[in-house]
Scaffold this active site. Structure first.
Site, PDB file in Angstrom:
ATOM      1  N   HIS A 281     -55.606 -67.101 -42.449  1.00 25.69           N
ATOM      2  CA  HIS A 281     -54.865 -67.093 -43.717  1.00 25.69           C
ATOM      3  C   HIS A 281     -53.778 -66.002 -43.692  1.00 25.69           C
ATOM      4  CE1 HIS A 281     -54.303 -66.945 -48.165  1.00 25.69           C
ATOM      5  NE2 HIS A 281     -54.143 -65.652 -47.904  1.00 25.69           N
ATOM      6  N   GLU A 282     -54.152 -64.813 -43.230  1.00 33.41           N
ATOM      7  CA  GLU A 282     -53.176 -63.708 -43.180  1.00 33.41           C
ATOM      8  C   GLU A 282     -52.035 -64.035 -42.214  1.00 33.41           C
ATOM      9  OE1 GLU A 282     -53.113 -61.085 -45.146  1.00 33.41           O
ATOM     10  OE2 GLU A 282     -54.915 -61.808 -46.133  1.00 33.41           O
ATOM     11  N   HIS A 285     -49.342 -66.128 -43.701  1.00 35.58           N
ATOM     12  CA  HIS A 285     -48.284 -65.445 -44.461  1.00 35.58           C
ATOM     13  C   HIS A 285     -47.109 -65.059 -43.557  1.00 35.58           C
ATOM     14  CE1 HIS A 285     -50.122 -65.389 -48.309  1.00 35.58           C
ATOM     15  NE2 HIS A 285     -51.156 -64.663 -47.947  1.00 35.58           N
ATOM     16  N   GLU A 363     -50.007 -68.259 -51.458  1.00 36.15           N
ATOM     17  CA  GLU A 363     -51.438 -68.227 -51.127  1.00 36.15           C
ATOM     18  C   GLU A 363     -51.943 -69.625 -50.753  1.00 36.15           C
ATOM     19  OE1 GLU A 363     -53.108 -65.585 -50.544  1.00 36.15           O
ATOM     20  OE2 GLU A 363     -51.407 -64.362 -51.162  1.00 36.15           O
TER      21      GLU A 363
END
Ligand SMILES: [Zn+2]
Length: 421
Positions: A281-282, A285, A363
């Protein structure tokens, strides 16, 4: 001009405070009303006790936020319309200008203002840490570490802040009508520099960073980064548990100097598959260019703000309208910076729904990326665990979410992920 400035300022300040207070009340009512039962989508996965603990923690934090919101609004009025800044300016100017010169007096004014602001905030920070975090079992800090952090923070702030302030004041005095453009350039350069020195020079002063020792996890993480085409200078574990039980994972640094940092609390709580999903997920970004877009947006907004200040600083009505008599025999640059820092946040508050909306969109995109590159069900499990560990409420008020939530509520995020089975 002066009256118009006063009217716009008072209207924005009161409106921002009223909307904030109203949203906080709504959120409190909503959380309290849903305290009795775990919401249906979580009925099987979240125990009632954890749900109620989250509600109590959320309510405690909101009570403090509404008090601190009222107090900070009063402080802004005290500095401006009630004459606090005017009095401090006149006192310091008369005492220091002859001996220290224009630069010395202005730096002293900025320092005194910052110091007083920090002291006024201390009771709220202490209350948050030693009452609220403590009562709900999150705080791991004693007074000693808290005070040491405070002293270190003040030292870092002085070493970094004073030269930056001196540079900006010098640019304001020396570079004519377009000073704000130069000041913006200095601000951008300063932020980029901070990105480079923060992970290597500043953060290690507050926490210990050790290379990730767990061989299996390291291989798994490196495999993920390879799949994502992501280069980082190292994988580190940070002793977040020294201060708090909350867990996290993040990236710092710039370009090739990027590093991945896991809080030890996160590694204790999640399985390797879940850690991998959180990291994916990070990475999302970065890969979806959210980090770059945010940085560009922040720089663009600060350019707009500085251009506005460039114009306002030359208007006598800007000072008198906010309760300050401009200096006749000394530069007004420090005063302009301070008044701007007091007047801007109430106006900026009305941008927060847009910025929050943008962030929530990011997100969802990062979650979608994580599902492609790692196990989506593991991400869902990790989110549930982190929600429970952080005692985040599962039943926020929808309008409060629109203004304040940088992350989508758990129900919306989990609905977009595979079931956490
Ligand atoms: Zn995220």
């Amino acid at each position: 001009m002066s009256d118009a400035i006063t009217s716009v300022f008072v209207a924005a300040l009161l409106a921002a405070w009223a909307v904030r207070a109203w949203l906080t009340r709504r959120q409190m009512r909503h959380v309290a009303a849903h305290r009795g039962a775990v919401p249906a989508p979580f009925a099987g996965s979240v125990p009632l006790q954890a749900h109620q603990r989250a509600a109590d923690y959320t309510l405690d934090k909101l009570r403090l936020a509404s008090l601190s919101g009222a107090v900070s609004t009063a402080i802004v009025v005290g500095w401006t319309l009630l004459g606090g800044l005017d009095l401090m300016n006149a006192t310091l100017r008369d005492a220091l200008l002859p001996g220290w010169g224009a630069m010395g007096y202005q730096l002293a004014l900025l320092a005194a203002f910052t110091l007083i602001g920090a002291v006024l905030e201390l009771p709220f920070e202490a209350w948050a840490t030693f009452r609220i975090e403590q009562r709900h079992g999150f705080n791991r800090m004693g007074w000693r570490l808290w005070l040491a952090d405070l002293a270190k923070g003040a030292a870092v702030g002085t070493v970094i802040g004073l030269p930056l302030a001196a540079l900006v004041l010098w640019l304001m005095a020396a570079s004519g009508g377009l000073w704000w453009l130069w000041a913006w350039g200095a601000w951008v350069a300063f932020n980029l520099l901070l990105l480079v020195i923060y992970p290597t020079l500043i953060a290690p002063w507050f926490n210990k960073f050790e290379p990730l020792a767990d061989e299996a996890l390291r291989e798994r993480v490196q495999g993920l980064m390879q799949r994502c085409g992501f280069a980082a200078k190292g994988l580190f574990v940070m002793d977040g548990s020294r201060r708090s039980a909350h867990g996290n994972a993040y990236f710092t640094g710039l370009g090739a100097a990027k590093r991945v940092v896991f809080f030890d609390t996160l590694l204790q709580r999640l399985t390797p598959t879940e850690v991998e999903a959180v990291l994916a997920h990070e990475l999302g970004h970065f890969k979806r260019r959210h980090v770059l877009q945010r940085m560009v947006a922040i720089f663009a907004l600060s350019l707009g703000a500085l251009a506005l200040l460039g114009w306002l600083a030359a208007q006598p009505g800007f000072y008198t309208g906010l309760g300050v008599q401009p200096n006749l025999d000394a530069p007004n640059d420090a005063l302009a910076l301070l008044l701007f820092s007091l007047a801007l946040p109430p106006l900026g508050f009305f941008l927060s729904p847009l910025l929050a909306q943008w962030s929530r969109k990011h997100e969802f995109e990062a979650d979608a990326y994580a599902c492609q590159m790692a196990d989506g069900a593991a991400l869902a499990r990790a989110l549930l665990k982190l929600h429970e560990d952080n005692a985040s409420t599962l039943t926020p008020d929808p309008l409060y979410v629109r203004f304040h939530y940088s992350h989508p509520p758990a129900s919306e995020r989990l609905a977009a992920l595979p079931a956490p089975a």
